[in-house]
Design a protein around this motif. Sequence first.
Motif, short mmCIF file in Angstrom:
data_model
loop_
_atom_site.label_atom_id
_atom_site.label_comp_id
_atom_site.label_asym_id
_atom_site.label_seq_id
_atom_site.Cartn_x
_atom_site.Cartn_y
_atom_site.Cartn_z
N ASN A 48 5.50 0.78 -5.85
CA ASN A 48 4.63 -0.11 -5.09
C ASN A 48 4.00 -1.14 -6.03
O ASN A 48 3.20 -0.78 -6.91
N PRO A 49 4.32 -2.43 -5.88
CA PRO A 49 3.79 -3.45 -6.80
C PRO A 49 2.38 -3.91 -6.45
O PRO A 49 1.80 -4.72 -7.17
N ASN A 50 1.81 -3.42 -5.34
CA ASN A 50 0.52 -3.91 -4.87
C ASN A 50 -0.64 -3.09 -5.44
O ASN A 50 -0.50 -1.90 -5.71
N ILE A 51 -1.77 -3.75 -5.59
CA ILE A 51 -3.02 -3.10 -6.00
C ILE A 51 -3.98 -3.16 -4.82
O ILE A 51 -4.04 -4.17 -4.10
N GLN A 52 -4.74 -2.11 -4.63
CA GLN A 52 -5.68 -2.02 -3.50
C GLN A 52 -7.09 -1.78 -4.01
O GLN A 52 -7.31 -0.91 -4.85
N ILE A 53 -8.06 -2.55 -3.49
CA ILE A 53 -9.48 -2.37 -3.81
C ILE A 53 -10.21 -2.07 -2.50
O ILE A 53 -10.08 -2.80 -1.52
N THR A 54 -11.00 -0.99 -2.48
CA THR A 54 -11.73 -0.57 -1.29
C THR A 54 -13.23 -0.80 -1.49
O THR A 54 -13.78 -0.42 -2.53
N ILE A 55 -13.86 -1.43 -0.52
CA ILE A 55 -15.31 -1.67 -0.55
C ILE A 55 -15.93 -0.93 0.63
O ILE A 55 -15.70 -1.27 1.79
N GLN A 56 -16.72 0.11 0.34
CA GLN A 56 -17.35 0.93 1.37
C GLN A 56 -18.60 0.25 1.92
O GLN A 56 -19.25 -0.54 1.25
N GLU A 111 -6.22 -17.20 1.24
CA GLU A 111 -5.49 -17.89 0.17
C GLU A 111 -6.49 -18.40 -0.87
O GLU A 111 -7.51 -19.01 -0.53
N TYR A 112 -6.21 -18.13 -2.13
CA TYR A 112 -7.10 -18.54 -3.22
C TYR A 112 -6.25 -19.01 -4.40
O TYR A 112 -5.47 -18.24 -4.97
N LYS A 113 -6.36 -20.30 -4.71
CA LYS A 113 -5.60 -20.91 -5.80
C LYS A 113 -4.11 -20.65 -5.68
O LYS A 113 -3.41 -20.29 -6.65
N GLY A 114 -3.60 -20.79 -4.44
CA GLY A 114 -2.19 -20.62 -4.19
C GLY A 114 -1.71 -19.19 -4.06
O GLY A 114 -0.51 -18.95 -3.86
N VAL A 115 -2.61 -18.22 -4.15
CA VAL A 115 -2.26 -16.81 -4.06
C VAL A 115 -2.69 -16.28 -2.70
O VAL A 115 -3.81 -16.51 -2.26
N GLU A 116 -1.78 -15.54 -2.04
CA GLU A 116 -2.10 -14.96 -0.74
C GLU A 116 -2.59 -13.53 -0.92
O GLU A 116 -1.98 -12.72 -1.61
N LEU A 117 -3.73 -13.23 -0.28
CA LEU A 117 -4.34 -11.90 -0.38
C LEU A 117 -4.57 -11.36 1.01
O LEU A 117 -4.86 -12.10 1.95
N LEU A 118 -4.47 -10.03 1.15
CA LEU A 118 -4.56 -9.39 2.45
C LEU A 118 -5.82 -8.54 2.54
O LEU A 118 -6.05 -7.65 1.71
N TRP A 119 -6.64 -8.82 3.57
CA TRP A 119 -7.84 -8.02 3.83
C TRP A 119 -7.61 -7.17 5.07
O TRP A 119 -7.11 -7.65 6.09
N THR A 120 -8.03 -5.90 5.01
CA THR A 120 -7.91 -4.98 6.13
C THR A 120 -9.25 -4.30 6.37
O THR A 120 -9.90 -3.84 5.41
N SER A 121 -9.68 -4.25 7.63
CA SER A 121 -10.91 -3.52 7.96
C SER A 121 -10.51 -2.16 8.53
O SER A 121 -9.57 -2.05 9.31
N SER A 122 -11.24 -1.13 8.12
CA SER A 122 -10.92 0.22 8.60
C SER A 122 -12.20 0.97 8.89
O SER A 122 -13.27 0.64 8.38
N SER A 123 -12.09 1.99 9.71
CA SER A 123 -13.23 2.85 10.02
C SER A 123 -12.71 4.25 10.31
O SER A 123 -11.59 4.43 10.79
N SER A 124 -13.53 5.24 10.01
CA SER A 124 -13.18 6.63 10.28
C SER A 124 -14.43 7.36 10.70
O SER A 124 -15.53 7.06 10.24
N TYR A 143 -13.69 -2.21 3.80
CA TYR A 143 -12.70 -3.28 3.71
C TYR A 143 -11.75 -2.95 2.56
O TYR A 143 -12.19 -2.46 1.50
N ARG A 144 -10.46 -3.25 2.76
CA ARG A 144 -9.47 -3.03 1.71
C ARG A 144 -8.80 -4.36 1.38
O ARG A 144 -8.36 -5.08 2.28
N LEU A 145 -8.72 -4.66 0.11
CA LEU A 145 -8.08 -5.86 -0.38
C LEU A 145 -6.79 -5.48 -1.09
O LEU A 145 -6.80 -4.66 -2.01
N LYS A 146 -5.66 -6.05 -0.65
CA LYS A 146 -4.36 -5.78 -1.27
C LYS A 146 -3.80 -7.07 -1.86
O LYS A 146 -3.88 -8.13 -1.23
N PHE A 147 -3.23 -6.94 -3.06
CA PHE A 147 -2.63 -8.09 -3.73
C PHE A 147 -1.60 -7.59 -4.75
O PHE A 147 -1.63 -6.42 -5.15
#
Length: 517
Positions: A48-56, A111-124, A143-147
Amino acid sequence: MKTGEIWSGLGSTFATAVFLYTIFQQYLPYSLRAYVEIYFTKLTNLFNPNIQITIQEFSGERLKSNEAYTAIKAYLMTNSSKRAKRLKADIGKDNDNLVLSMDDHEEVTDEYKGVELLWTSSSSTPQTQQLSFYPTSDVKRSYRLKFHKRYRELVIDSYLNHVLKEGRAIGVQKRQRKLYTNSSTQEWYRKSMWSHVVFDHPATFRTLAMDPEKKKEIMDDLVKFSESKEYYAKVGKAWKRGYLLYGPPGTGKSTMIAAMANLLNYDVYDLELTSVKDNTQLRKLLIETSDKAIIVIEDIDCSLDLTGQRAEKKVKEEETDPIKKAKEESTSVKESKVTLSGLLNFIDGLWSSCGGERIIVFTTNYLEKLDPALIRRGRMDKHIEMSYCGFEGFKVLAKNYLDIDSHVLFETMRTLFKETQITPADIAENLMPKTFNGDAETSLKSLIQVLETAKEEARLKAVEEGRLKAEDEAKLKAEEEAKLKAEEVKENFAKDEVKQDESAQLENEGSDTEVIA
């Protein structure tokens, strides 16, 4: 290979995966399951080449809301309203618009400086709350940020700071301010101890009936505080400030608080001390308050007995009246156990540093009743006397209610205000019914009559007080004269006794001489 065979193969593979996962969940011991999940995650990360950051949403075991989560939520509002398919709508600032944000389990790209980033909202929701019939604040949101991993440095060093900065600015601009109050009891299904309504009080410093110079001094002090984050950090103090508003009822203390909140764009927390069980609950309430807030305790002298004498008095009553003690125990009377020490720690103790840009306001009608430790400088940094209405304050009310800046009757009223004590609330009450007919002169003449009546009542009261004072002085003088006269009689009586003793002694000496002769 035919399409049907491809779908059949995928179905079989999926069914096998589900079967293996079921066996894994049911029969593998929990201790081994954790290790398997860890190594399985490591294995998948290799491909998996993607990195994920989670903000609670909450940090520190849900003690405090995560500022980063709030900023990201505000930042994503712009993109979510344009790109997301499922949105949530809330009331925005001034109650005249809707603010849209992405719904749970929704994705948006940025999109930031030509880079596409994916934000996902989640709840449990915790398993224990799945079947609850009551609304719950125990839902864990994030929120989860994937890039792609090649953009790690760009995201961590630049993009995240950009999101926080923009999000804070958007949040301040669009947020709806709230008026909070603490609940008397905390229901089991509610996590927060605060409930709120929209704060929409119209009071401002412009409409506040007060001397202009004093008003400007207070406004400058408030603005300076809100811009002094670096200064407070430099001197090593928590970013907070205390205000004590004191004066007779009806002088505008509550209106002053609303004007302060509107000037700084702060939320208001109206703390009812009698509803707080103990010092621990008081600290929890403090932790749950947000930054940019005014924490208000109105009529602090009437809220609780905070002098330390309450416990001693109660012990003495129980010792002298055991029946009362038994009755209280049988009825389980629950009394607030907030102490002066607990309140002082709430104001400027270690827990007061949990957050920043807070103003604490106490109001009282009787300044002399408060414990000096509670209102000393450093706790209540600025003492503001809310006194009776003067001529300058009246001019503000005249502008508000009658829409006039000057009138020929103003000079008469200037003299009356110097000789009369009347509250802004009384002035407003006398001006409001007269504004509907548009006749300012009639309203002013009616107010003059009220002022003259108040002046006459004050004069008669002073005369009566003077008469009583004169009677008290005459009575005291008579008592002093009687006391002096009694002392004089006593002194004369003592002198007569001394003379009688001397005469008796001389007679005895004479008789002794005759016997010897």
